[in-house]
Design a protein around this motif. Structure first.
Motif, PDB file in Angstrom:
ATOM      1  N   ALA B  98     -81.449  74.796 129.915  1.00 49.67           N
ATOM      2  CA  ALA B  98     -82.546  74.639 128.892  1.00 49.67           C
ATOM      3  C   ALA B  98     -83.816  74.521 129.663  1.00 49.67           C
ATOM      4  O   ALA B  98     -85.025  75.391 129.252  1.00 49.67           O
ATOM      5  CB  ALA B  98     -82.479  73.205 128.318  1.00 49.67           C
ATOM      6  N   LEU B  99     -84.027  73.775 130.778  1.00 48.25           N
ATOM      7  CA  LEU B  99     -84.967  73.894 131.668  1.00 48.25           C
ATOM      8  C   LEU B  99     -85.656  75.019 131.876  1.00 48.25           C
ATOM      9  O   LEU B  99     -86.714  75.762 131.754  1.00 48.25           O
ATOM     10  CB  LEU B  99     -84.847  72.688 132.732  1.00 48.25           C
ATOM     11  CG  LEU B  99     -86.127  72.804 133.653  1.00 48.25           C
ATOM     12  CD1 LEU B  99     -87.424  72.055 132.875  1.00 48.25           C
ATOM     13  CD2 LEU B  99     -85.913  71.819 134.850  1.00 48.25           C
ATOM     14  N   ALA B 100     -84.679  76.022 132.406  1.00 49.02           N
ATOM     15  CA  ALA B 100     -85.096  77.427 132.834  1.00 49.02           C
ATOM     16  C   ALA B 100     -85.582  78.252 131.690  1.00 49.02           C
ATOM     17  O   ALA B 100     -86.363  79.071 131.812  1.00 49.02           O
ATOM     18  CB  ALA B 100     -83.629  77.979 133.553  1.00 49.02           C
ATOM     19  N   GLN B 101     -84.847  77.899 130.415  1.00 52.73           N
ATOM     20  CA  GLN B 101     -85.680  78.567 129.197  1.00 52.73           C
ATOM     21  C   GLN B 101     -86.981  78.280 128.947  1.00 52.73           C
ATOM     22  O   GLN B 101     -87.613  79.439 128.536  1.00 52.73           O
ATOM     23  CB  GLN B 101     -84.649  78.522 128.142  1.00 52.73           C
ATOM     24  CG  GLN B 101     -83.146  79.274 128.242  1.00 52.73           C
ATOM     25  CD  GLN B 101     -82.092  78.824 127.396  1.00 52.73           C
ATOM     26  OE1 GLN B 101     -82.552  78.024 126.263  1.00 52.73           O
ATOM     27  NE2 GLN B 101     -80.991  79.186 127.407  1.00 52.73           N
ATOM     28  N   VAL B 102     -87.126  77.051 128.939  1.00 48.84           N
ATOM     29  CA  VAL B 102     -88.673  76.716 128.715  1.00 48.84           C
ATOM     30  C   VAL B 102     -89.495  77.170 129.915  1.00 48.84           C
ATOM     31  O   VAL B 102     -90.554  77.785 129.459  1.00 48.84           O
ATOM     32  CB  VAL B 102     -88.601  74.898 128.734  1.00 48.84           C
ATOM     33  CG1 VAL B 102     -90.166  74.566 128.370  1.00 48.84           C
ATOM     34  CG2 VAL B 102     -87.715  74.669 127.649  1.00 48.84           C
ATOM     35  N   ARG B 103     -88.825  77.187 131.100  1.00 56.55           N
ATOM     36  CA  ARG B 103     -90.007  77.653 132.139  1.00 56.55           C
ATOM     37  C   ARG B 103     -90.273  79.286 132.023  1.00 56.55           C
ATOM     38  O   ARG B 103     -91.158  79.755 132.041  1.00 56.55           O
ATOM     39  CB  ARG B 103     -88.989  77.503 133.537  1.00 56.55           C
ATOM     40  CG  ARG B 103     -89.897  76.511 134.267  1.00 56.55           C
ATOM     41  CD  ARG B 103     -89.300  76.503 135.652  1.00 56.55           C
ATOM     42  NE  ARG B 103     -88.640  75.572 135.995  1.00 56.55           N
ATOM     43  CZ  ARG B 103     -89.340  74.265 136.563  1.00 56.55           C
ATOM     44  NH1 ARG B 103     -90.707  74.391 136.373  1.00 56.55           N
ATOM     45  NH2 ARG B 103     -88.701  73.229 136.780  1.00 56.55           N
ATOM     46  N   ALA B 104     -89.297  79.775 131.657  1.00 50.05           N
ATOM     47  CA  ALA B 104     -89.263  81.280 131.286  1.00 50.05           C
ATOM     48  C   ALA B 104     -90.166  81.721 130.052  1.00 50.05           C
ATOM     49  O   ALA B 104     -90.795  82.755 130.296  1.00 50.05           O
ATOM     50  CB  ALA B 104     -87.884  82.051 131.049  1.00 50.05           C
ATOM     51  N   TYR B 105     -90.144  80.814 129.009  1.00 54.32           N
ATOM     52  CA  TYR B 105     -90.963  80.919 127.998  1.00 54.32           C
ATOM     53  C   TYR B 105     -92.287  81.085 128.390  1.00 54.32           C
ATOM     54  O   TYR B 105     -93.402  82.059 128.223  1.00 54.32           O
ATOM     55  CB  TYR B 105     -90.864  79.964 126.834  1.00 54.32           C
ATOM     56  CG  TYR B 105     -91.602  80.218 125.685  1.00 54.32           C
ATOM     57  CD1 TYR B 105     -91.454  81.111 124.688  1.00 54.32           C
ATOM     58  CD2 TYR B 105     -92.976  79.308 125.689  1.00 54.32           C
ATOM     59  CE1 TYR B 105     -92.207  81.120 123.561  1.00 54.32           C
ATOM     60  CE2 TYR B 105     -93.684  79.454 124.484  1.00 54.32           C
ATOM     61  CZ  TYR B 105     -93.303  80.413 123.723  1.00 54.32           C
ATOM     62  OH  TYR B 105     -94.296  80.597 122.511  1.00 54.32           O
ATOM     63  N   PHE B 106     -92.838  80.200 129.467  1.00 53.60           N
ATOM     64  CA  PHE B 106     -94.277  80.105 129.847  1.00 53.60           C
ATOM     65  C   PHE B 106     -94.494  81.288 130.901  1.00 53.60           C
ATOM     66  O   PHE B 106     -95.662  81.897 130.710  1.00 53.60           O
ATOM     67  CB  PHE B 106     -94.595  78.740 130.465  1.00 53.60           C
ATOM     68  CG  PHE B 106     -94.839  77.544 129.674  1.00 53.60           C
ATOM     69  CD1 PHE B 106     -95.820  77.478 128.893  1.00 53.60           C
ATOM     70  CD2 PHE B 106     -93.632  76.630 129.214  1.00 53.60           C
ATOM     71  CE1 PHE B 106     -96.303  76.521 128.050  1.00 53.60           C
ATOM     72  CE2 PHE B 106     -93.998  75.867 128.344  1.00 53.60           C
ATOM     73  CZ  PHE B 106     -95.338  75.592 127.729  1.00 53.60           C
ATOM     74  N   THR B 107     -93.596  81.654 131.596  1.00 52.46           N
ATOM     75  CA  THR B 107     -93.672  82.764 132.342  1.00 52.46           C
ATOM     76  C   THR B 107     -93.950  84.104 131.692  1.00 52.46           C
ATOM     77  O   THR B 107     -94.756  84.858 131.885  1.00 52.46           O
ATOM     78  CB  THR B 107     -92.365  82.966 133.132  1.00 52.46           C
ATOM     79  OG1 THR B 107     -91.949  81.765 133.885  1.00 52.46           O
ATOM     80  CG2 THR B 107     -92.467  83.895 134.408  1.00 52.46           C
TER      81      THR B 107
END
Lengths: 410, 410
Positions: B98-107
């Motif tokens: 989930a954390l990787a997905q939230v980060r990816a969204y901002f990226t």
């Protein structure tokens, strides 16, 4: 003293099946919040007697006030009065005054009351009747344990009229709360994020809560001041916020401003001058006409579906657009009896209006006693957004005209 | 087997203060109902942890499914995951995916993830993550007692996308329901109580549920048939109900009919004939124009505020009303390019329209390729009711004209 807890109850299968969206709950929440009551919960149930009875008993245990809407109609699926009677052991009794009122409603419409409407005059024993001259279903109120229950019909027009006439004054007496003070700045043509950016530059006094109500071209900035916030500091804060936003602000006021729109601001100027307004709508698709209709300053409207129809109506060729169109419109507008006339001249194909990648260039032509004013804007979005934006910018061109006039006077 | 009970939970102070209207609940209700689930209740609470915890436990006892929206954002007032953790004893744990997905969204937006968004990757132990590639907040699902809980963010676009992608297929597998069948009869000009009286004469087959949706002059009669109700018996029942109501029925269909209005029925007839409609509105105050605008069959509208303005526009004297007015209107309507034209000729003072004791006599003049048709009706109520009724009766005069035409053909 603990602030009283309020709940809102909405009833009807048309809500639990999603056929209609519950706008009563949000309207009532705004009203109760502005009265200083905390709305803890909204609950919606369908037309099942045992669900309703159980829920009414639950609410009686945890709230000080419950406003209920719906379920007071004449048909078999209207169960609220029966549910209240069962939940609180107060059997239904015929209220003769209520019956006379329901009968009178039908008489005004020139009809006999159908026998089934008699049911609407059955109220729980010991309850107080809330008259409903706006429809057939009277409401009622009763006390159960710590909780005051108010039951109103679900038709929004009737419910709002009854709330304002009977319920609100009673709540003010009953719950002597000190509401926080809401100040509302209505703006046009500036988006929510731009508003936020402009306001980020201002330091608000501690305790003041900033909020937004975004609604397309007309957006509101809300400042919630704690109870007993000093008047001078409040005025100063509102002034600084208004200055930061600039001339997009078209109205400033208290909670009564929440319903204020641009048309009412323009209407006030027209009314002061005892003048009327005639409009030729293209892009806004009848939205100006239906907003103006019923207003004393409305002179009439022509709603034209697209630019081809406009050219036919004006008897001109589309070549050389927009100047010949504008000349022809001004000539036409001068023929009408209104002192002010506003036309939207725009070149578009009606079938492509819903295309979000398609923008429309629109010319606002304003004919006034002291000359003709023009303004050109570009409008985008889907068809609804284009219509709403064209409506707002039309009224705004009039507002800015009156603003310049008052600037000249001072 | 008992049908599974569903509930909908909406969270956020912006809902309980009425700042926004909850459209998620009605959207979800329609989806769940069409999947064959009974939605028993909607509940909305604000951002208070103990309210949420208590409510989640309540729902776990009485429902088989709970769909929750809101409260999954990064700020301090987003409490849903914490509430679920406390209610059901499953502490929050960091979900690395989930954390990787939230980060990816901002990226993807070209930004670094703010530290506070890390909170959105904390999910209750043992829950299933629901990915949200459309925004920052992942959802999650868990089982508590008999109840399946699904938690999604409140942003409507994200919620709808997640529901369609992850939740709906799962619900179809989990609850093998057969949906009940809804039939809707749309009517015009007959009040709810008269409808009920006409239907009282009919014995409905056992298990068929009758409902009404009252909306002024346009009212709907709803028949809910149990799953697997025989097709022939269903048709027979709908036919008998339609006959009992009479020619006030303007459309019959399944659940897709719920949004059907008179204008769309009239529009279909106009579209088939490749014809357009021009209207002159007085009493309906722009409501016809804004309903027609955007339709391919809309020819244009003139909205005139009152009878005095209509006479000025027509260039006639009010004496001898209504015949000279009708003659003049027909003459004018013939000049426009539309094949069909409809005018409302009514004598009223605009300032008295809101007076409920004041009725207005209105003449509908319909100009068609095969002649001029007239009808006179009396309209009462406050200004809004008069406008809505005039709009409905105007479209109805066109519908009845087309009905007569098709009667002649058969």
């Amino acid at each position: 003293m603990k602030r009283p807890i309020a709940e809102i109850l909405s009833q009807g299968d048309e809500l639990t099946t999603g056929e209609i969206t519950d706008t009563n709950a949000s309207w009532l929440s705004r009203e109760l919040t502005s009265l200083g009551l905390d709305v803890a919960r909204h609950t919606t149930v369908g037309d099942r007697l045992e669900d309703l009875v159980g829920l009414l008993r639950e609410i009686a245990e945890r709230a000080d006030l419950c406003i209920s809407t719906g379920g007071l109609g004449p048909t078999c699926d209207d169960l609220t009065a029966e549910a209240a009677a069962q939940a609180f052991g107060c059997p239904l009794e015929l209220d003769r005054d209520a019956l006379a009122q329901v009968r009178a409603y039908f008489t005004r419409l020139g009809r006999n009351m159908p026998a089934i409407n008699e049911k609407q005059a059955l109220l729980p024993r010991g309850s107080e009747r809330l008259d409903n001259p706006w429809g057939t279903a009277p409401g009622f109120a009763l006390q159960a344990g710590r909780c005051r229950f108010v039951f109103m019909p679900g038709v929004p027009g009737e419910m709002k009229a009854m709330f304002s006439r009977w319920v609100e004054p009673d709540l003010r007496r009953r719950f002597r709360t000190v509401p926080a003070r809401l100040m509302v700045l209505s703006t046009v043509g500036v988006g929510e994020s731009t508003l936020q950016e402009r306001l980020d530059r201002i330091a608000l006094p501690p305790g003041v809560k900033l909020g937004f109500r975004a609604g397309g071209p007309e957006n509101q900035v809300k400042l919630l001041f704690p109870a007993n916030f000093p008047e001078a500091a409040l005025d100063d804060c509102v002034t600084r916020v208004a200055e930061a936003i600039g001339d997009a602000v078209f109205a400033i006021g208290g909670s009564e401003e929440r319903g204020r729109d641009l048309a009412s601001v323009v209407g006030r100027e027209l009314a002061v001058r005892r003048s009327s307004l005639y409009v030729v709508e293209t892009l806004s698709g009848g939205r100006m006409a239906s907003r103006c209709a019923g207003e004393p300053w409305f002179g009439g409207a022509l709603v034209i579906p697209d630019s081809a129809a406009l050219y036919r109506y004006l008897g001109i060729q589309p070549s050389g657009y927009p100047s010949p169109a504008i000349t022809a419109v001004v000539h036409r507008l001068r023929e009408y009896g209104s002192e002010y006339a506003l036309a939207q001249i725009a070149h578009f194909e009606r079938g492509r209006l819903n295309d979000e990648t398609e923008t429309v260039e629109i010319h606002f032509v304003l004919v006034t006693p002291d000359g003709v004013w023009q303004q050109t804007r570009t409008i985008g979005g889907d068809i609804e957004r284009k219509q709403i934006t064209a409506t707002a910018l039309s009224f705004d061109s009039l507002r800015r005209y009156f603003l310049r006039l008052s600037g000249l006077r001072t």
